[in-house]
Design a protein around this motif. Structure first.
Motif, short mmCIF file in Angstrom:
data_model
loop_
_atom_site.label_atom_id
_atom_site.label_comp_id
_atom_site.label_asym_id
_atom_site.label_seq_id
_atom_site.Cartn_x
_atom_site.Cartn_y
_atom_site.Cartn_z
N PRO A 184 0.14 -3.36 -8.45
CA PRO A 184 0.17 -4.78 -8.09
C PRO A 184 1.51 -5.25 -7.57
N VAL A 185 2.61 -4.61 -7.98
CA VAL A 185 3.94 -5.04 -7.56
C VAL A 185 4.72 -3.82 -7.10
N ALA A 186 5.35 -3.93 -5.96
CA ALA A 186 6.13 -2.80 -5.45
C ALA A 186 7.46 -2.70 -6.17
N ALA A 187 8.01 -1.50 -6.18
CA ALA A 187 9.34 -1.30 -6.76
C ALA A 187 10.37 -2.00 -5.89
N PRO A 188 11.55 -2.30 -6.42
CA PRO A 188 12.59 -2.94 -5.63
C PRO A 188 12.85 -2.18 -4.33
N ARG A 189 12.98 -2.94 -3.26
CA ARG A 189 13.27 -2.43 -1.91
C ARG A 189 12.13 -1.61 -1.31
N GLU A 190 11.01 -1.53 -2.00
CA GLU A 190 9.89 -0.75 -1.47
C GLU A 190 8.99 -1.66 -0.63
N ALA A 191 8.58 -1.19 0.52
CA ALA A 191 7.77 -2.00 1.42
C ALA A 191 6.39 -2.25 0.82
N THR A 192 5.83 -3.42 1.11
CA THR A 192 4.48 -3.75 0.66
C THR A 192 3.65 -4.17 1.87
N THR A 193 2.36 -4.29 1.65
CA THR A 193 1.47 -4.73 2.73
C THR A 193 1.26 -6.23 2.72
N GLY A 194 1.87 -6.94 1.78
CA GLY A 194 1.69 -8.38 1.68
C GLY A 194 2.02 -9.15 2.94
N PRO A 195 3.20 -8.92 3.54
CA PRO A 195 3.52 -9.63 4.78
C PRO A 195 2.53 -9.34 5.91
N ALA A 196 2.03 -8.13 5.98
CA ALA A 196 1.04 -7.79 7.01
C ALA A 196 -0.25 -8.56 6.78
N ARG A 197 -0.65 -8.71 5.52
CA ARG A 197 -1.86 -9.49 5.22
C ARG A 197 -1.67 -10.95 5.60
N ALA A 198 -0.50 -11.50 5.27
CA ALA A 198 -0.22 -12.90 5.63
C ALA A 198 -0.22 -13.07 7.15
N TRP A 199 0.35 -12.10 7.86
CA TRP A 199 0.37 -12.13 9.32
C TRP A 199 -1.04 -12.10 9.88
N ALA A 200 -1.89 -11.25 9.30
CA ALA A 200 -3.27 -11.12 9.77
C ALA A 200 -4.06 -12.40 9.55
N LEU A 201 -3.83 -13.09 8.43
CA LEU A 201 -4.56 -14.33 8.14
C LEU A 201 -4.31 -15.41 9.18
N GLU A 202 -3.15 -15.35 9.83
CA GLU A 202 -2.84 -16.32 10.88
C GLU A 202 -3.44 -15.91 12.22
N ARG A 203 -4.03 -14.70 12.29
CA ARG A 203 -4.53 -14.19 13.56
C ARG A 203 -5.93 -13.60 13.42
N LEU A 204 -6.74 -14.17 12.55
CA LEU A 204 -8.08 -13.63 12.35
C LEU A 204 -8.92 -13.71 13.61
N HIS A 205 -8.60 -14.63 14.51
CA HIS A 205 -9.36 -14.77 15.74
C HIS A 205 -9.04 -13.67 16.75
N GLU A 206 -7.99 -12.89 16.50
CA GLU A 206 -7.59 -11.84 17.42
C GLU A 206 -8.22 -10.50 17.01
N PRO A 207 -8.37 -9.56 17.96
CA PRO A 207 -8.95 -8.24 17.64
C PRO A 207 -7.91 -7.32 17.00
N LEU A 208 -7.61 -7.58 15.75
CA LEU A 208 -6.57 -6.82 15.05
C LEU A 208 -6.99 -5.38 14.82
N THR A 209 -6.02 -4.47 14.94
CA THR A 209 -6.30 -3.06 14.70
C THR A 209 -5.49 -2.58 13.50
N LEU A 210 -5.93 -1.48 12.93
CA LEU A 210 -5.23 -0.89 11.80
C LEU A 210 -3.82 -0.49 12.20
N ALA A 211 -3.67 0.02 13.41
CA ALA A 211 -2.35 0.42 13.89
C ALA A 211 -1.40 -0.77 13.97
#
Length: 342
Positions: A212-239
């Protein structure tokens, strides 16, 4: 459906010795805050026990319940919070199981929080049904009730007129889910905002997430999820999502599942369904425009995803939660089905 004199849906909370105060309180808090667009309360919540009077909690205080089991006779929904001191040794006979069976036969919706599922199972209400309970109690539950299809991994299970949830916090998800079923995503979202809790977590989401929580300085997918929520109307890809998190696709997919409990594709589809439901409830946009703005592209794609999620077409969903609309319809009118697809 039983209603109060004021036309509100009546929710009875069955309180037993050893009740968990948080579970008792969350039912009152969530259903009690549901309002119509005009600000009218949509539910009346009443607490009841085996008899009216004082009931011990699992904390250092008691609560007073104003009614006995007779309150279940007038309830549209009955909620059974957990009592850890009673649940795992609950008898199948006695006044509580009998009252629950009578309420269910009369047409009441019956739900449990945490180990309250033991009470429903002892009453025979989960026979042959899918259910869940707290994962720590899953082995004992399965041993006691082998005919119940227990899924110990999910937050809640919706079998239409009988619902069960996992631990205390999952009770919040279950109550919001029932409010969404009754009055739509907008009302449930307003309750969530007022209570400052997540507006919607799918019942099939994991009870606990391994990371549930990343270690210090470890990257998480949270910012990517937040970014995707602002662009649900776009054809987002996994890449694109992986690049946003500065990860390889393989690492991103693994980390995403660890953090969100589901794959990126499943998560994205669920968010788009939620966006579509919001637009259907709150706007007059044609179905084609709703499909575009929620990221499904076409009305046919939206129709297929919404049908899989809640069992109805977009126009039927809009008619249920917003009233009939002018303009062309996209399919036959149907009622929203009791349980959402897992």
């Amino acid at each position: 459906m039983s209603v109060s004199a004021g036309g509100r849906h009546r929710v009875a909370v069955l309180v037993r010795d050893g009740v968990l105060p948080m579970e008792l309180g969350l039912v009152h808090q969530l259903f009690g805050r549901a309002r119509s667009a005009a600000g009218t309360p949509l539910y009346e919540v009443v607490s009841c026990g085996v008899a009216a009077g004082k009931v011990r909690t699992d904390a250092d205080f008691e609560v007073h319940v104003p009614a006995g089991l007779a309150a279940l006779r007038d309830a549209a929904t009955v909620v059974v919070p957990a009592s850890h001191e009673l649940d795992e040794r609950c008898p199948g006979a006695g006044p509580v199981p009998a009252a629950l069976v009578a309420a269910h036969r009369r047409g009441a919706r019956v739900a449990s929080i945490c180990t309250g599922a033991f009470v429903l199972a002892a009453a025979g209400l989960l026979e042959g049904r899918r259910a869940t309970t707290h994962w720590l109690s899953a082995d004992r539950f399965t041993a006691m009730f082998p005919s119940v299809a227990l899924d110990p991994a999910v937050l809640y299970a919706d079998e239409g007129d009988v619902l069960t949830s996992a631990g205390e916090a999952a009770g919040i998800d279950l109550c919001l889910h029932m409010i969404r079923r009754d009055h739509g995503a907008a009302v449930a979202g307003d309750v969530a905002r007022r209570t400052v809790v997540p507006p919607h977590r799918e019942g099939g989401q994991a009870q606990f997430i391994a990371r549930p929580v990343a270690a210090p300085r470890e990257a998480t997918t949270g910012p990517a999820r937040a970014w995707a929520l602002e662009r649900l109307h776009e054809p987002l890809t996994l890449a694109e999502l992986a690049a946003r998190a500065s990860m390889s696709v393989r690492t991103f997919t693994r980390r995403f599942r660890q953090e969100a409990g589901v794959s990126p594709a499943v998560w994205l589809a669920r968010q788009r369904v939620e966006r579509a439901r919001q637009l259907l409830e709150e706007t007059d946009l044609p179905v084609e425009r709703v499909a575009e703005r929620s990221g499904f592209g076409t009305a046919a794609s939206l129709r297929a995803h919404l049908q899989a999620a809640v069992g109805v077409s977009p126009s039927a969903y809009r008619a249920t939660f917003r009233g009939p609309q002018d303009g062309p319809q996209d399919g036959p009118q149907e009622g929203v089905r009791a349980g959402a697809a897992r």
